[in-house]
Design an enzyme around this catalytic site. Structure first.
Site, PDB file in Angstrom:
ATOM      1  N   HIS A 183       0.849  -1.190   0.000  1.00 37.72           N
ATOM      2  CA  HIS A 183       0.000   0.000   0.000  1.00 37.72           C
ATOM      3  C   HIS A 183       0.884   1.240   0.000  1.00 37.72           C
ATOM      4  O   HIS A 183       1.983   1.238   0.580  1.00 37.72           O
ATOM      5  CB  HIS A 183      -0.903   0.050   1.238  1.00 37.72           C
ATOM      6  N   CYS A 279      -2.166   2.889   9.212  1.00 40.93           N
ATOM      7  CA  CYS A 279      -3.137   1.870   8.794  1.00 40.93           C
ATOM      8  C   CYS A 279      -4.321   1.787   9.758  1.00 40.93           C
ATOM      9  O   CYS A 279      -5.405   1.363   9.371  1.00 40.93           O
ATOM     10  CB  CYS A 279      -2.472   0.506   8.709  1.00 40.93           C
TER      11      CYS A 279
END
Length: 290
Positions: A183, A279
């Site tokens: 990511h 996150c």
């Protein structure tokens, strides 16, 4: 409010400076139940939920001292809901909901959709065949003039067209090439005052050209591999405060010389699933009346 296809809305205005709001999910059902990234390999059911709760609570305390936090409750069968950054991307009351690449996480979409709708957000979706993983792979520059959007392991470039339509913002594509940094928010962090913290080896050469064309050399904070694998770039930045997992003294010192206060929070249990501070939060607009 019903979910509807993405359509063009008004251009994105400058970001406001009000107290920020983030979405978090308590880790009471968190575990490493499967392997969908390299960090999970060898860690299935090896995370301590007790330590995870302690670490999450530490992050929650530090964050709520400087920002507002909304909570979504965890749901059985979705152990990764704790990583709310992947729920979607929000600006100005509109959320582009994530469509997860891996089937293991697709059940989360319903829970996040319901939360956003009940909270009064305008929820837009990309087609199922176009994976997009929200704030994990799309990050606004600090002044809000452009949206950095990744394509690679989990989101595809076709999703970028839908982001342009949602907000009328300039979208700059970055290609991720290291599976450890699956990511964008694991290897790239736009910071206040026009700084950026990033791990260059996570990107292909054309992507680095784009990054370095936008950020002058004195604004770039290049992260070593040793700090990158500690998820140093997976940081929450609010004004001049940075909340981050344990990082090297050298990187702390560099950030301090740039005028940032660094708050380190041990998040080792979440690293086992491939996540850290950033996150665990999703940035939201001003709190919505319910």
């Amino acid at each position: 409010m019903s979910t509807r296809p993405i359509e063009i809305t008004s251009a994105l205005p400058p970001l406001v400076t009000a107290r920020r709001t983030y979405l978090m999910c308590p880790p009471t059902l968190y575990d490493v139940d499967y392997v969908i990234n390299p960090w999970m390999s060898g860690n299935v059911h090896l995370s301590s939920r007790e330590r995870a709760i302690e670490q999450w609570n530490h992050l929650y305390r530090e964050l709520t001292a400087i920002a507002d936090v909304e909570l979504i409750q965890p749901q059985s069968g979705s152990p990764d809901m704790v990583f709310t950054a992947n729920a979607g991307l929000e600006r100005n009351g509109t959320v582009v909901l994530s469509g997860f690449f891996h089937p293991e996480r697709q059940a989360e979409e319903h829970h996040f959709r319901s939360w956003f709708q009940s909270s009064g957000y305008n929820v837009l979706e990309v087609p199922r065949e176009i994976p997009f993983e929200g704030e994990g792979d799309a990050l606004f520059s600090s002044e809000g003039t452009r949206l950095w959007a990744a394509h690679g392991p989990r989101s595809v470039m076709a999703s970028h067209t839908h982001l342009v339509r949602a907000w009328g913002v300039e979208v700059i594509a970055l290609h991720l090439v290291d599976p450890r940094f699956y990511h964008l928010d694991t290897c790239f962090a736009p910071l206040e005052d026009g700084f950026v913290m990033y791990y260059p080896q996570a990107f292909d050469a054309p992507s680095l050209v784009k990054i370095e064309a936008f950020y002058p050399s004195e604004k770039r904070i290049v992260v070593s591999e040793a700090d990158a694998v500690r998820f140093a770039c997976n940081a929450i930045n609010i004004d001049r405060t940075i909340l981050v997992n344990d990082i090297s003294r050298e990187l702390v010192a560099e950030l301090q010389t740039k005028g940032f206060e660094v708050i380190q929070i041990t998040l080792s249990e979440f690293l086992k699933a491939g996540g850290a501070a950033k996150c665990l939060v999703m940035r939201l607009g001003p709190q919505i009346e319910r």
